[in-house]
Write a protein that holds these residues in place. Structure first.
Motif, mmCIF file in Angstrom:
data_model
loop_
_atom_site.group_PDB
_atom_site.id
_atom_site.type_symbol
_atom_site.label_atom_id
_atom_site.label_comp_id
_atom_site.label_asym_id
_atom_site.label_seq_id
_atom_site.Cartn_x
_atom_site.Cartn_y
_atom_site.Cartn_z
ATOM 1 N N UNK A 200 10.071 7.614 10.306
ATOM 2 C CA UNK A 200 10.039 8.877 9.545
ATOM 3 C C UNK A 200 11.239 9.031 8.604
ATOM 4 N N UNK A 201 12.438 8.760 9.105
ATOM 5 C CA UNK A 201 13.629 8.960 8.266
ATOM 6 C C UNK A 201 13.639 8.020 7.064
ATOM 7 N N UNK A 202 13.142 6.803 7.262
ATOM 8 C CA UNK A 202 13.064 5.840 6.141
ATOM 9 C C UNK A 202 12.087 6.359 5.091
ATOM 10 N N UNK A 203 10.951 6.916 5.555
ATOM 11 C CA UNK A 203 9.956 7.435 4.609
ATOM 12 C C UNK A 203 10.487 8.675 3.870
ATOM 13 N N UNK A 204 11.265 9.482 4.574
ATOM 14 C CA UNK A 204 11.853 10.658 3.907
ATOM 15 C C UNK A 204 12.766 10.187 2.780
ATOM 16 N N UNK A 205 13.585 9.182 3.085
ATOM 17 C CA UNK A 205 14.525 8.654 2.085
ATOM 18 C C UNK A 205 13.761 8.120 0.858
ATOM 19 N N UNK A 206 12.723 7.326 1.093
ATOM 20 C CA UNK A 206 11.961 6.738 -0.020
ATOM 21 C C UNK A 206 11.247 7.819 -0.830
ATOM 22 N N UNK B 228 0.838 -1.211 0.000
ATOM 23 C CA UNK B 228 0.000 0.000 0.000
ATOM 24 C C UNK B 228 0.873 1.262 0.000
ATOM 25 N N UNK B 229 1.928 1.235 0.807
ATOM 26 C CA UNK B 229 2.820 2.398 0.870
ATOM 27 C C UNK B 229 3.478 2.645 -0.497
ATOM 28 N N UNK B 230 3.829 1.545 -1.196
ATOM 29 C CA UNK B 230 4.444 1.706 -2.518
ATOM 30 C C UNK B 230 3.439 2.169 -3.582
ATOM 31 N N UNK B 231 2.158 1.901 -3.382
ATOM 32 C CA UNK B 231 1.150 2.432 -4.324
ATOM 33 C C UNK B 231 1.173 3.964 -4.269
ATOM 34 N N UNK B 232 1.209 4.516 -3.045
ATOM 35 C CA UNK B 232 1.267 5.980 -2.899
ATOM 36 C C UNK B 232 2.582 6.527 -3.478
ATOM 37 N N UNK B 233 3.673 5.784 -3.266
ATOM 38 C CA UNK B 233 4.969 6.258 -3.792
ATOM 39 C C UNK B 233 4.989 6.242 -5.322
#
Ligand SMILES: Nc1ncnc2c1ncn2[C@@H]1O[C@H](COP(=O)(O)OP(=O)(O)OP(=O)(O)O)[C@@H](O)[C@H]1O
Ligand SMILES: Cc1cn([C@H]2C[C@H](O)[C@@H](COP(=O)(O)O)O2)c(=O)[nH]c1=O
Length: 189
Positions: free
Chosen positions: A99-105, A57-62
């Protein structure tokens, strides 16, 4: 200019975007998720909960964000682009992940393209409770007030960490006062 209007569900984004649309006739108005043809399919998949995996799901948004940045934001970089949500929502709503992982992605998905102006409409717990009680809640809104307030805090943290030029506005002010504060911010006052 790449302007983004941010805030948790019911913060008043659509209300202010409608007012901006009357004033910025030449601007490109867009949104995440769903601002491109592929993005519109990804939005349906993501919001209907079609993925069983939280990571999927997170990758769908990305994926939506990567296509949107390339096809709408970068292609119109000489114009004013005004977006309903952005990577700020993307990083904040993916609260299962650090949070930091999501910022990186998200920086990977956007090829490091950051908003030039971020407006965050900030809701108090009581105003959020009131607004949610006034409408039929979707799956994300049904996660509740504490969930959404945590997302709002993550939005603020994200904006500060990324050093994005921003204005936090109290979403319980009158529609006209918020409109005025947005106008002043965009005019550099
Ligand atoms: N400044 C305001 N004061 C009081 N009510 C407001 C204000 N701005 C918007 N509202 C009301 O709050 C509700 C949510 O507003 P709106 O749809 O603009 O929010 P949104 O951020 O786009 O929501 P969502 O993300 O859930 O689509 C609507 O009923 C709207 O009329
Ligand atoms: C960009 C983005 C959004 N979300 C959530 C936030 C909202 O609940 C919906 C989008 O609907 P709206 O019409 O824009 O309010 O999706 C998310 O979970 N992750 C994201 O990256």
């Amino acid at each position: 200019m790449y302007i983004v209007i941010e805030g948790i569900d019911t913060a008043g984004k659509s209300t202010q975007l409608a007012l901006l649309q009357e004033k910025y006739k030449e601007a490109i108005f867009t949104k995440e998720p769903g601002g491109t043809p592929i993005g519109s399919k990804l939005r349906t998949m993501a919001l209907n909960g079609e993925a069983n995996s939280n990571i999927a799901e997170m990758f769908l948004f990305l994926a939506d964000r990567a296509e949107h940045i390339e096809e709408v934001v970068v292609k119109n970089k000489e114009k004013v682009v005004i977006s309903d949500r952005s990577m700020i929502s993307g990083i904040a709503y993916a609260s299962l992940f650090e949070l930091d992982k999501m910022i990186e992605l998200n920086l990977l998905a956007t090829n490091n393209t950051l908003p030039t102006h971020a407006i965050l409409l900030e809701l108090s717990p009581s105003e959020l409770k009131h607004r949610l009680s006034q409408k039929q809640n979707d799956a994300i809104e049904l996660r509740g007030i504490n969930y959404l307030l945590n997302i709002q805090n993550r939005m603020k943290e994200t904006i500060k960490k990324l050093g994005i030029n921003h204005k936090f506005i109290d979403a319980s002010l009158s529609i006209e006062e918020i409109e005025k504060q947005i106008e002043e911010f965009l005019n550099g006052k």
